[in-house]
Design a protein around this motif. Sequence first.
Motif, mmCIF file in Angstrom:
data_model
loop_
_atom_site.group_PDB
_atom_site.id
_atom_site.type_symbol
_atom_site.label_atom_id
_atom_site.label_comp_id
_atom_site.label_asym_id
_atom_site.label_seq_id
_atom_site.Cartn_x
_atom_site.Cartn_y
_atom_site.Cartn_z
ATOM 1 N N TYR A 28 0.832 -1.210 0.000
ATOM 2 C CA TYR A 28 0.000 0.000 0.000
ATOM 3 C C TYR A 28 0.862 1.254 0.000
ATOM 4 O O TYR A 28 0.704 2.135 -0.849
ATOM 5 C CB TYR A 28 -0.926 -0.002 1.208
ATOM 6 N N SER A 31 3.062 1.714 -3.112
ATOM 7 C CA SER A 31 2.345 2.144 -4.318
ATOM 8 C C SER A 31 2.269 3.660 -4.424
ATOM 9 O O SER A 31 2.123 4.206 -5.519
ATOM 10 C CB SER A 31 0.930 1.556 -4.327
ATOM 11 N N ARG A 50 -1.533 8.562 -7.411
ATOM 12 C CA ARG A 50 -1.629 7.818 -6.156
ATOM 13 C C ARG A 50 -2.999 7.179 -5.989
ATOM 14 O O ARG A 50 -3.114 6.073 -5.458
ATOM 15 C CB ARG A 50 -1.306 8.746 -4.974
ATOM 16 N N ALA A 53 -2.832 4.171 -8.044
ATOM 17 C CA ALA A 53 -1.943 3.156 -7.472
ATOM 18 C C ALA A 53 -2.619 2.387 -6.344
ATOM 19 O O ALA A 53 -2.561 1.151 -6.296
ATOM 20 C CB ALA A 53 -0.664 3.826 -6.966
ATOM 21 N N VAL A 57 -3.766 -1.678 -5.804
ATOM 22 C CA VAL A 57 -3.439 -2.479 -4.623
ATOM 23 C C VAL A 57 -4.698 -3.103 -4.035
ATOM 24 O O VAL A 57 -4.693 -4.267 -3.606
ATOM 25 C CB VAL A 57 -2.714 -1.617 -3.565
#
Length: 292
Positions: A28, A31, A50, A53, A57
């Motif tokens: 987490y 990422s 973000r 990302a 996850v």
Amino acid sequence: MAATMEVTFECQSEMNSVIYCLLLAIMYVGSLYVCGIQLPRDHPKTVTRRIAAVTIVCVIAPIFLLFIGQPTGQDQPVRWLWHWLGIRWEGFFLAATLPLLLTMILFLGPLSMAIVDLYQVDSLVSPRMWCEEDFCSLIFLRNFIVAPISEEFIFRACMLPLLVPCLGITKSIFICPLLFGVAHAHHAIERFRSQEQLLNILFSFIFQFTYTTIFGTFCAFIFLRTGHLIGILLCHSFCNMMGFPAFHQIFSYRRPISAIISILFVVGLASFIYLLFPLSDPSLYNNDIYHF
């Protein structure tokens, strides 16, 4: 490895369960930096990448759990992976309202301050809005939607099924939030890059670690008691909107407003403690996922 979405989680070892959770936490937090952007955290490009990302996850994490889990045995009740993750219909309405109500009771004092500020009722301080961002902005999306959903999904819904079989309910409630608190250390890195004073960075990290760990303990408790993800998502979003209670501003108000607000702080805390177990009673939510 579980062959289907019907899965159960058995204890391999306490060490393994903690390592699996550490891997989820690293996935987490990692990422957030894998995109390699050196721009400030509130820059639109940083926020957008973000968000993408952590979304990836959150897709990978349940697959990771399927590899760890075991197929449900014939003598075991059917447990779908989504049930372990707190995604189910039984008791959904109460799970979406009672934990949030409980959190609002705890914030009775700060809510009263926000109402006084909103209407500018005999206040010596300028109005403080819960959220100054545009409701359509990326900052709002990150702070009040993506962050609560992704953090609660990874740090509660995905970690607790791994911890509870080995560590039990009580230990899991207190250990899981430590990972959540440590995961916020990356904010200290960003402050260091901005050349903020080291003492301020250290104080900010200790404060944030303590606050997020306490909050994480509450969310873990609510998740395991209700067996639902929705309640802690709403509580997390609400707490992000409210921020940390501004205790130092209580006496900025004229009397008797300051006295009333002070009383509401105490009443809110006392009521929260009194109602914590009744409003999270697993029977209200048809919760037998975690064997209460």
